[in-house]
Design a protein around this motif. Structure first.
Motif, PDB file in Angstrom:
ATOM      1  N   ASN A 171      94.107  -6.152 -75.774  1.00  0.00           N
ATOM      2  CA  ASN A 171      95.585  -5.843 -76.051  1.00  0.00           C
ATOM      3  C   ASN A 171      95.784  -5.712 -77.526  1.00  0.00           C
ATOM      4  OD1 ASN A 171      96.728  -5.336 -73.143  1.00  0.00           O
ATOM      5  ND2 ASN A 171      96.344  -7.717 -73.453  1.00  0.00           N
ATOM      6  N   LEU A 172      95.767  -4.527 -78.122  1.00  0.00           N
ATOM      7  CA  LEU A 172      95.889  -4.488 -79.688  1.00  0.00           C
ATOM      8  C   LEU A 172      97.095  -5.317 -80.328  1.00  0.00           C
ATOM      9  CD1 LEU A 172      94.171  -1.394 -80.827  1.00  0.00           C
ATOM     10  CD2 LEU A 172      93.127  -3.650 -80.713  1.00  0.00           C
ATOM     11  N   LEU A 173      97.060  -5.783 -81.272  1.00  0.00           N
ATOM     12  CA  LEU A 173      98.354  -6.640 -81.878  1.00  0.00           C
ATOM     13  C   LEU A 173      98.440  -5.824 -83.330  1.00  0.00           C
ATOM     14  CD1 LEU A 173      97.939 -10.067 -80.664  1.00  0.00           C
ATOM     15  CD2 LEU A 173      99.793  -8.718 -80.008  1.00  0.00           C
ATOM     16  N   ILE A 174      97.390  -5.922 -84.105  1.00  0.00           N
ATOM     17  CA  ILE A 174      97.323  -5.468 -85.595  1.00  0.00           C
ATOM     18  C   ILE A 174      96.193  -4.642 -85.703  1.00  0.00           C
ATOM     19  CG2 ILE A 174      97.265  -6.267 -87.991  1.00  0.00           C
ATOM     20  CD1 ILE A 174      98.324  -8.951 -87.107  1.00  0.00           C
ATOM     21  N   THR A 175      96.299  -3.677 -86.579  1.00  0.00           N
ATOM     22  CA  THR A 175      95.072  -2.662 -87.105  1.00  0.00           C
ATOM     23  C   THR A 175      95.350  -2.830 -88.424  1.00  0.00           C
ATOM     24  OG1 THR A 175      96.515  -0.720 -86.981  1.00  0.00           O
ATOM     25  CG2 THR A 175      95.272  -1.294 -85.008  1.00  0.00           C
ATOM     26  N   ILE A 176      94.105  -2.184 -89.135  1.00  0.00           N
ATOM     27  CA  ILE A 176      94.089  -2.249 -90.534  1.00  0.00           C
ATOM     28  C   ILE A 176      93.935  -0.617 -91.009  1.00  0.00           C
ATOM     29  CG2 ILE A 176      91.529  -2.517 -90.671  1.00  0.00           C
ATOM     30  CD1 ILE A 176      92.214  -4.039 -93.195  1.00  0.00           C
ATOM     31  N   ASP A 177      94.706  -0.226 -91.927  1.00  0.00           N
ATOM     32  CA  ASP A 177      94.623   1.057 -92.539  1.00  0.00           C
ATOM     33  C   ASP A 177      93.404   1.216 -93.294  1.00  0.00           C
ATOM     34  OD1 ASP A 177      94.959   3.794 -93.428  1.00  0.00           O
ATOM     35  OD2 ASP A 177      96.997   3.227 -94.125  1.00  0.00           O
ATOM     36  N   GLU A 178      92.408   1.920 -92.824  1.00  0.00           N
ATOM     37  CA  GLU A 178      91.447   2.011 -93.593  1.00  0.00           C
ATOM     38  C   GLU A 178      91.296   2.828 -94.854  1.00  0.00           C
ATOM     39  OE1 GLU A 178      87.813   3.296 -91.354  1.00  0.00           O
ATOM     40  OE2 GLU A 178      87.691   1.451 -90.130  1.00  0.00           O
ATOM     41  N   GLU A 179      92.408   3.652 -94.937  1.00  0.00           N
ATOM     42  CA  GLU A 179      92.856   4.497 -96.289  1.00  0.00           C
ATOM     43  C   GLU A 179      93.117   3.423 -97.416  1.00  0.00           C
ATOM     44  OE1 GLU A 179      94.977   7.918 -95.453  1.00  0.00           O
ATOM     45  OE2 GLU A 179      93.471   8.551 -94.033  1.00  0.00           O
ATOM     46  N   SER A 180      93.754   2.079 -96.874  1.00  0.00           N
ATOM     47  CA  SER A 180      94.160   1.389 -97.971  1.00  0.00           C
ATOM     48  C   SER A 180      93.296   0.600 -98.576  1.00  0.00           C
ATOM     49  CB  SER A 180      95.341   0.522 -97.340  1.00  0.00           C
ATOM     50  OG  SER A 180      94.735  -0.502 -96.352  1.00  0.00           O
ATOM     51  N   PRO A 185      90.825  -2.522 -85.214  1.00  0.00           N
ATOM     52  CA  PRO A 185      91.433  -3.749 -84.858  1.00  0.00           C
ATOM     53  C   PRO A 185      91.343  -4.968 -85.757  1.00  0.00           C
ATOM     54  CG  PRO A 185      89.794  -3.745 -83.408  1.00  0.00           C
ATOM     55  CD  PRO A 185      89.583  -2.395 -84.377  1.00  0.00           C
ATOM     56  N   MET A 186      92.452  -5.742 -85.884  1.00  0.00           N
ATOM     57  CA  MET A 186      92.395  -6.855 -86.705  1.00  0.00           C
ATOM     58  C   MET A 186      92.809  -8.355 -86.044  1.00  0.00           C
ATOM     59  SD  MET A 186      91.057  -7.208 -89.697  1.00  0.00           S
ATOM     60  CE  MET A 186      89.851  -5.893 -89.842  1.00  0.00           C
ATOM     61  N   ALA A 187      93.666  -8.054 -85.008  1.00  0.00           N
ATOM     62  CA  ALA A 187      94.145  -9.139 -83.866  1.00  0.00           C
ATOM     63  C   ALA A 187      94.566  -8.351 -82.674  1.00  0.00           C
ATOM     64  CB  ALA A 187      95.509  -9.698 -84.744  1.00  0.00           C
ATOM     65  N   TRP A 188      93.937  -9.223 -81.655  1.00  0.00           N
ATOM     66  CA  TRP A 188      94.269  -8.862 -80.171  1.00  0.00           C
ATOM     67  C   TRP A 188      94.496 -10.087 -79.236  1.00  0.00           C
ATOM     68  CZ3 TRP A 188      89.791  -7.436 -82.902  1.00  0.00           C
ATOM     69  CH2 TRP A 188      88.557  -8.143 -82.644  1.00  0.00           C
ATOM     70  N   TYR A 189      94.733  -9.621 -77.894  1.00  0.00           N
ATOM     71  CA  TYR A 189      94.751 -10.677 -77.057  1.00  0.00           C
ATOM     72  C   TYR A 189      94.225 -10.222 -75.585  1.00  0.00           C
ATOM     73  CZ  TYR A 189      99.392  -9.024 -75.186  1.00  0.00           C
ATOM     74  OH  TYR A 189     100.080  -8.236 -74.526  1.00  0.00           O
ATOM     75  N   HIS A 190      93.879 -11.086 -74.626  1.00  0.00           N
ATOM     76  CA  HIS A 190      93.852 -10.480 -73.473  1.00  0.00           C
ATOM     77  C   HIS A 190      93.300 -11.726 -72.429  1.00  0.00           C
ATOM     78  CE1 HIS A 190      89.130 -10.595 -73.416  1.00  0.00           C
ATOM     79  NE2 HIS A 190      89.710 -11.220 -74.279  1.00  0.00           N
TER      80      HIS A 190
END
Length: 245
Positions: free
Chosen positions: A182-191, A202-207
């Motif tokens: 389950n995704l929590l945080i993603t990173i904007d590759e354009e940034s 993805p940068m953080a997740w749980y399951h």
């Protein structure tokens, strides 16, 4: 007669007091965590700061924290003491076959796992571990500022975070990502420069996994990260999820 009743009353109060104290002590034992930071490859200089920060978080939140680099801690008798095991910037092959089996049984028995940053750069030849963590480290560009998007604000590790979180870190690219997390945080590759996991990076997740609970955050490369209030709250929320609270 009144004296006898009074003595009985005092005895009852005493026994209740002992029971309450015992229950409190048991609760503390139930919320003990193990922070494991053995490295067989790259060694993060931030590990001491991470240990110190996690111990402080524990003291502030009634969680007992043991820290170690000794893989001998991974045996059935010892692991059953812990509500969760934290892999703090571990790298490489850190457990032997017997220790791997003990850790698998711990998770299968309902144990919790928290992986911080380098935890995904660990045990690359152990498929079960890769599925537990949720993916393996592939590479990273230079440390730089980037924009993170919080995609799930209902989790205890993200409810305090801004929707768009700007911070500096070592941003991992991943391989063998587990699609069941389950995704929590993603990173904007354009940034920033150097992203390789496309739009949903993805940068953080749980399951839930194999009977236990797992939380992973790719944040936490630098020593400075472990003095950031928001990052520490993020970690605490992940730990609380892993221990089942």
């Amino acid at each position: 007669m009144n004296k006898i009743i009074s003595l009985k009353g005092l005895l009852i109060v005493f026994l209740i007091s002992v029971c309450v104290s015992s229950c409190k002590a048991q609760h503390l034992e139930d919320t003990r965590i193990l922070v494991f930071s053995k490295t067989a490859e790259w060694h993060h200089e931030s590990i001491p700061a991470g240990n110190k920060a996690l111990i402080k978080l524990g003291e502030e939140n009634k969680i007992l924290v043991d820290t170690t680099t000794a893989s001998s801690f991974f045996n059935e008798d010892n692991l059953r003491k812990y509500a969760a095991v934290v892999f703090l910037n571990t790298t490489g092959d850190v457990l032997n076959d017997e220790q791997e089996e003990a850790f698998m049984q711990y998770i299968q028995s309902g144990g919790g796992f928290v992986g911080i940053h380098g935890a995904s750069d660990t045990e690359h030849d152990w498929e079960w571990y890769g599925e537990l963590v949720g993916g393996y480290f592939k590479n990273h560009p230079d440390i730089q500022e980037a924009v993170l998007h919080v995609v799930d604000k209902k989790h205890p590790s993200t409810e305090m975070l801004p929707n768009n979180w700007v911070r500096t870190d070592e941003w991992y690219n991943f391989r063998n990502l587990n699609k069941e997390v389950n995704l929590l945080i993603t990173i904007d590759e354009e940034s920033y420069n150097g992203g390789e996991n496309n739009k949903l990076h993805p940068m953080a997740w749980y399951h839930s996994f194999d009977g236990g609970r797992a939380f992973y955050t790719a944040l936490g490369h630098s020593e400075e990260a472990f003095s950031e209030p928001l990052f520490l709250e993020h970690l605490l929320g992940g730990i609380n999820y892993a221990i089942g609270e």
